[in-house]
Design a protein around this motif. Structure first.
Motif, PDB file in Angstrom:
ATOM      1  N   ALA A   2       0.914  -1.146  -0.007  1.00 35.85           N
ATOM      2  CA  ALA A   2       0.164   0.077   0.071  1.00 35.85           C
ATOM      3  C   ALA A   2       0.809   1.258  -0.024  1.00 35.85           C
ATOM      4  CB  ALA A   2      -1.077  -0.082   1.273  1.00 35.85           C
ATOM      5  N   GLN A   3       0.482   2.200  -0.591  1.00 37.35           N
ATOM      6  CA  GLN A   3       1.081   3.417  -0.494  1.00 37.35           C
ATOM      7  C   GLN A   3       1.510   4.022   0.940  1.00 37.35           C
ATOM      8  OE1 GLN A   3       0.828   7.236  -3.327  1.00 37.35           O
ATOM      9  NE2 GLN A   3      -0.744   7.737  -1.554  1.00 37.35           N
ATOM     10  N   GLN A   4       2.675   4.189   1.079  1.00 35.77           N
ATOM     11  CA  GLN A   4       3.411   4.644   2.374  1.00 35.77           C
ATOM     12  C   GLN A   4       3.421   6.219   2.306  1.00 35.77           C
ATOM     13  OE1 GLN A   4       4.205   2.043   4.738  1.00 35.77           O
ATOM     14  NE2 GLN A   4       3.221   0.821   3.220  1.00 35.77           N
ATOM     15  N   ARG A   5       3.782   6.767   3.595  1.00 38.87           N
ATOM     16  CA  ARG A   5       4.050   8.110   3.339  1.00 38.87           C
ATOM     17  C   ARG A   5       5.143   8.740   2.783  1.00 38.87           C
ATOM     18  NH1 ARG A   5       4.696  10.260   9.308  1.00 38.87           N
ATOM     19  NH2 ARG A   5       5.582  12.198   8.572  1.00 38.87           N
ATOM     20  N   LEU A   6       5.080  10.076   2.270  1.00 42.96           N
ATOM     21  CA  LEU A   6       6.174  10.410   1.394  1.00 42.96           C
ATOM     22  C   LEU A   6       7.571  10.350   1.797  1.00 42.96           C
ATOM     23  CD1 LEU A   6       6.880  11.989  -1.192  1.00 42.96           C
ATOM     24  CD2 LEU A   6       6.328  14.140   0.075  1.00 42.96           C
ATOM     25  N   ALA A  16      -5.036   9.865  -2.457  1.00 35.39           N
ATOM     26  CA  ALA A  16      -5.468   8.547  -2.387  1.00 35.39           C
ATOM     27  C   ALA A  16      -5.386   8.086  -1.011  1.00 35.39           C
ATOM     28  CB  ALA A  16      -4.764   7.448  -3.301  1.00 35.39           C
ATOM     29  N   ASN A  17      -4.633   7.129  -0.676  1.00 40.54           N
ATOM     30  CA  ASN A  17      -4.887   6.744   0.908  1.00 40.54           C
ATOM     31  C   ASN A  17      -4.133   7.768   1.901  1.00 40.54           C
ATOM     32  OD1 ASN A  17      -2.328   6.118  -0.057  1.00 40.54           O
ATOM     33  ND2 ASN A  17      -2.465   3.905   1.004  1.00 40.54           N
ATOM     34  N   ALA A  18      -3.113   8.580   1.177  1.00 42.47           N
ATOM     35  CA  ALA A  18      -2.354   9.525   2.052  1.00 42.47           C
ATOM     36  C   ALA A  18      -3.370  10.701   2.359  1.00 42.47           C
ATOM     37  CB  ALA A  18      -1.176   9.948   1.364  1.00 42.47           C
ATOM     38  N   GLY A  19      -4.675  10.820   1.832  1.00 41.99           N
ATOM     39  CA  GLY A  19      -5.486  11.942   2.078  1.00 41.99           C
ATOM     40  C   GLY A  19      -6.225  11.490   3.310  1.00 41.99           C
ATOM     41  N   ASN A  20      -6.238  10.139   3.737  1.00 38.60           N
ATOM     42  CA  ASN A  20      -6.804   9.992   4.933  1.00 38.60           C
ATOM     43  C   ASN A  20      -6.126  10.580   6.176  1.00 38.60           C
ATOM     44  OD1 ASN A  20      -8.393   8.425   3.263  1.00 38.60           O
ATOM     45  ND2 ASN A  20      -7.893   6.408   3.908  1.00 38.60           N
ATOM     46  N   ASN A  21      -4.802  10.895   6.012  1.00 36.72           N
ATOM     47  CA  ASN A  21      -3.977  11.385   7.010  1.00 36.72           C
ATOM     48  C   ASN A  21      -3.984  13.033   7.222  1.00 36.72           C
ATOM     49  OD1 ASN A  21      -3.482   8.767   7.789  1.00 36.72           O
ATOM     50  ND2 ASN A  21      -1.418   9.011   6.782  1.00 36.72           N
ATOM     51  N   CYS A  22      -4.926  13.537   6.483  1.00 40.80           N
ATOM     52  CA  CYS A  22      -5.425  15.113   6.194  1.00 40.80           C
ATOM     53  C   CYS A  22      -6.627  15.395   6.746  1.00 40.80           C
ATOM     54  CB  CYS A  22      -5.364  15.420   4.706  1.00 40.80           C
ATOM     55  SG  CYS A  22      -3.809  14.919   3.991  1.00 40.80           S
ATOM     56  N   PRO A  61      -0.527  17.338   8.037  1.00 33.99           N
ATOM     57  CA  PRO A  61       0.741  17.640   8.496  1.00 33.99           C
ATOM     58  C   PRO A  61       1.902  16.638   8.347  1.00 33.99           C
ATOM     59  CG  PRO A  61      -1.207  16.698   9.818  1.00 33.99           C
ATOM     60  CD  PRO A  61      -1.731  17.105   8.325  1.00 33.99           C
ATOM     61  N   GLN A  62       1.588  15.502   7.903  1.00 40.48           N
ATOM     62  CA  GLN A  62       2.627  14.491   7.459  1.00 40.48           C
ATOM     63  C   GLN A  62       3.374  14.983   6.211  1.00 40.48           C
ATOM     64  OE1 GLN A  62       0.813  10.571   7.299  1.00 40.48           O
ATOM     65  NE2 GLN A  62       0.950  10.048   9.388  1.00 40.48           N
ATOM     66  N   ILE A  63       2.586  15.247   5.230  1.00 39.94           N
ATOM     67  CA  ILE A  63       3.129  15.741   3.922  1.00 39.94           C
ATOM     68  C   ILE A  63       3.806  16.973   4.130  1.00 39.94           C
ATOM     69  CG2 ILE A  63       2.778  16.198   1.494  1.00 39.94           C
ATOM     70  CD1 ILE A  63       0.354  14.546   1.742  1.00 39.94           C
ATOM     71  N   SER A  91      -0.056  -2.945   9.496  1.00 40.97           N
ATOM     72  CA  SER A  91      -1.301  -2.925  10.626  1.00 40.97           C
ATOM     73  C   SER A  91      -2.152  -1.810  10.379  1.00 40.97           C
ATOM     74  CB  SER A  91      -0.676  -3.366  11.965  1.00 40.97           C
ATOM     75  OG  SER A  91       0.096  -2.060  12.434  1.00 40.97           O
ATOM     76  N   THR A  92      -1.770  -0.656   9.895  1.00 41.29           N
ATOM     77  CA  THR A  92      -2.605   0.527   9.947  1.00 41.29           C
ATOM     78  C   THR A  92      -3.439   0.562   8.863  1.00 41.29           C
ATOM     79  OG1 THR A  92      -0.522   1.823  10.909  1.00 41.29           O
ATOM     80  CG2 THR A  92      -2.446   3.052  10.050  1.00 41.29           C
ATOM     81  N   THR A  93      -4.706   0.634   9.211  1.00 35.70           N
ATOM     82  CA  THR A  93      -5.633   0.594   7.738  1.00 35.70           C
ATOM     83  C   THR A  93      -5.798   2.053   7.307  1.00 35.70           C
ATOM     84  OG1 THR A  93      -7.000  -1.063   9.023  1.00 35.70           O
ATOM     85  CG2 THR A  93      -8.109   0.102   7.252  1.00 35.70           C
ATOM     86  N   VAL A  94      -5.525   2.116   6.092  1.00 35.33           N
ATOM     87  CA  VAL A  94      -5.430   3.292   5.471  1.00 35.33           C
ATOM     88  C   VAL A  94      -6.649   3.577   4.180  1.00 35.33           C
ATOM     89  CG1 VAL A  94      -2.889   3.662   5.691  1.00 35.33           C
ATOM     90  CG2 VAL A  94      -3.800   2.438   3.607  1.00 35.33           C
ATOM     91  N   THR A  95      -7.458   2.531   4.149  1.00 34.40           N
ATOM     92  CA  THR A  95      -8.517   3.035   3.146  1.00 34.40           C
ATOM     93  C   THR A  95      -9.669   3.475   4.160  1.00 34.40           C
ATOM     94  OG1 THR A  95      -8.813   0.545   3.058  1.00 34.40           O
ATOM     95  CG2 THR A  95      -7.771   1.688   1.373  1.00 34.40           C
TER      96      THR A  95
HETATM   97  C1  LIG Z   1      -0.936   7.663   7.562  1.00 35.10           C
HETATM   98  O1  LIG Z   1      -0.497   7.776   8.731  1.00 35.10           O
HETATM   99  C2  LIG Z   1      -0.028   6.528   9.526  1.00 35.10           C
HETATM  100  C3  LIG Z   1       0.120   6.964  10.772  1.00 35.10           C
HETATM  101  O2  LIG Z   1       0.940   7.817  11.128  1.00 35.10           O
HETATM  102  C4  LIG Z   1       1.297   6.138   8.848  1.00 35.10           C
HETATM  103  O3  LIG Z   1       1.945   4.830   9.444  1.00 35.10           O
HETATM  104  C5  LIG Z   1       1.025   6.015   7.351  1.00 35.10           C
HETATM  105  O4  LIG Z   1       2.092   5.594   6.725  1.00 35.10           O
HETATM  106  C6  LIG Z   1       0.261   7.276   6.798  1.00 35.10           C
HETATM  107  N1  LIG Z   1      -0.109   6.743   5.298  1.00 35.10           N
HETATM  108  C7  LIG Z   1       0.131   7.543   4.133  1.00 35.10           C
HETATM  109  C8  LIG Z   1      -0.042   6.880   3.030  1.00 35.10           C
HETATM  110  O5  LIG Z   1       0.723   8.464   4.169  1.00 35.10           O
END
Ligand SMILES: *[C@@H]1O[C@H](CO)[C@@H](O)[C@H](O)[C@H]1NC(C)=O
Ligand SMILES: *[C@@H]1O[C@H](CO)[C@@H](O)[C@H](O)[C@H]1NC(C)=O
Length: 416
Positions: free
Chosen positions: A49-53, A81-87, A99-101, A356-360
């Protein structure tokens, strides 16, 4: 003592033979751009699954990341996509704050020397550009306040907060109007900012399809807008990588890198523009044009023979990082030593921590924008020939219709 000495000299060897990658270089033919943001492989969970940048930026085999996409311009909206769930939604705007991006753009730039571009458009872009040149200019100014250097105006919605991107990428794939004033205004804002900050460069790139001239970006590319680089989509088209014929050598029929090299030298407003070979990152990344191994090596060698050649663009991170060895080999063919310290296979195997983190789905804080990828691949569904079960498997388990998950061994089942 001896083993320590040996380790020490090995470490310094790796250190001194590492390529000096520090963002886009207009004098290099070994740039590598990888799109991030669309999770185009479509895995909702698991190592692919796509991970954070920042996770990808730690890899030293590429130096440019177009973040995809800003899907509408006039009333700006984003889709990651799934990174938008963290916004989280920004009140009074269609944008979301990520904030993560924000943090990752800065880490990618400062720690890993990457150039981070915001890609505008994508195949789902339907605004058709602008109905007037005045609206195009206003939109460019607006986009610049949102993603360019931060001003004192705190009412401006900034999805990346204090982070400042290194420029924009245009990926228009349908008819668009009044793009010349849009592109020219952005370029001039970037040039002004560059001179006022004492030289931090900003880049403008485009991703035309290989048929020349490009239907959507054509007017901008016809000597009207100054681009630093273009990466040609040599896939999903008759002129894609699959049309390269080794037997005819320098005379290619359909594979048209030569045409684009000629564009660079005779049509482009920037005569030193770099032309990248755009390739699918895996067999599922595009409908046609995926090549690997020595065939890819031959195509890269041929393309490198043109002086405008700037490197390779890959669509996209989720595909190429699930395709073990592809990035290493592409980078090897480019003539840039693959990094033994951090290879693509290392990326895949260390990613299970995030599995283990559900991102969808609709987690809390889900922004108003859809979390589904703007590409056509359904989230969470496994493509044909990909793994769907097996001991230790944490990836997707449901096959994309019409395929079913077929048991081959206790270790491995695949969609077919
Ligand atoms: C979303 O946040 C989780 C928790 O910090 C992180 O593990 C995950 O990589 C992030 N996903 C994306 C696609 O940025
Ligand atoms: C600040 O930004 C908002 C939103 O873009 C805009 O409406 C307003 O005019 C700006 N204020 C100033 C003083 O520029």
């Amino acid at each position: 003592m001896a083993p320590i000495k040996w380790i020490f000299s090995l470490a310094s060897l790796i250190l001194f033979t590492a390529p000096a990658l520090a963002g886009f270089s207009s004098s290099s033919s070994t740039n590598v751009a990888i799109y991030w943001g669309q999770n185009s492989l479509g895995q909702g969970t698991g190592p692919n699954a796509q991970q954070r940048l920042s996770y990808y930026c730690a890899n030293t085999e590429f130096n440019i990341v177009p973040i995809a996409f800003l899907t509408t311009i006039s009333n700006p909206t984003l889709n990651f996509a799934n990174a938008g769930n963290n916004c989280t939604a920004i009140t009074g705007s269609s944008l979301f704050y990520c904030p993560q991006i924000e943090q990752d753009i800065q880490t990618c730039q400062q720690t890993y020397g990457k150039s981070i571009l915001l890609s505008v458009g994508g195949s789902t872009y339907t605004e058709g550009g602008f109905s007037s040149s005045a609206l195009a200019t206003a939109a460019a100014n607006n986009i610049w306040t949102i993603f360019g250097p931060q001003t004192s105006n705190t009412s401006i919605p900034r999805p990346f907060g204090s982070a400042v991107i290194d420029g924009f990428d245009f990926d228009f794939e349908s008819t668009v109007s009044n793009m010349i004033p849009f592109g020219q205004t952005l370029r001039s804002l970037m040039n002004t900012a560059q001179s006022s900050t004492g030289g931090k460069p900003y880049f403008l790139t485009a991703a035309p399809q290989c048929p020349y001239p490009d239907a959507a970006d054509g007017p901008m590319l016809a000597g009207a807008v100054y681009f630093d680089a273009i990466w040609i989509q040599f896939y999903n088209n008759y002129c894609g990588l699959q049309s390269y014929t080794p037997s005819t050598g320098t005379t290619q029929n359909n594979f048209n890198f030569a045409t684009w090299d000629n564009w660079a030298k005779t049509v482009s407003l920037n005569p030193n523009v770099k032309v990248f070979l755009g390739v699918p990152g895996s067999s599922t990344a595009a409908g046609s044009g995926y090549e690997s191994g020595s065939t890819l090596g031959q195509i890269i060698a041929y393309s490198k023979s043109f002086s405008s050649f700037g490197g390779v663009m890959i669509w996209d991170a989720s595909q190429v990082f699930a395709n073990a060895g592809f990035l290493d080999s592409a980078v090897g063919y480019l003539g840039q030593a693959p990094q033994t310290t951090f290879s693509t296979s290392t990326v895949s195997s260390t990613s299970s921590a995030a599995a283990s983190t559900t991102v969808t789905g609709s987690g809390t804080g889900t922004p108003t924008t859809s979390s589904a990828a703007a590409s056509s691949t359904g989230p969470g569904l496994v493509n044909q020939w990909n793994q769907c079960a097996g001991q230790g498997w944490t990836g997707g388990t449901v096959c994309k219709p019409p395929y079913t998950c077929v048991y081959l061994s206790v270790w491995y089942s695949q969609c077919e």
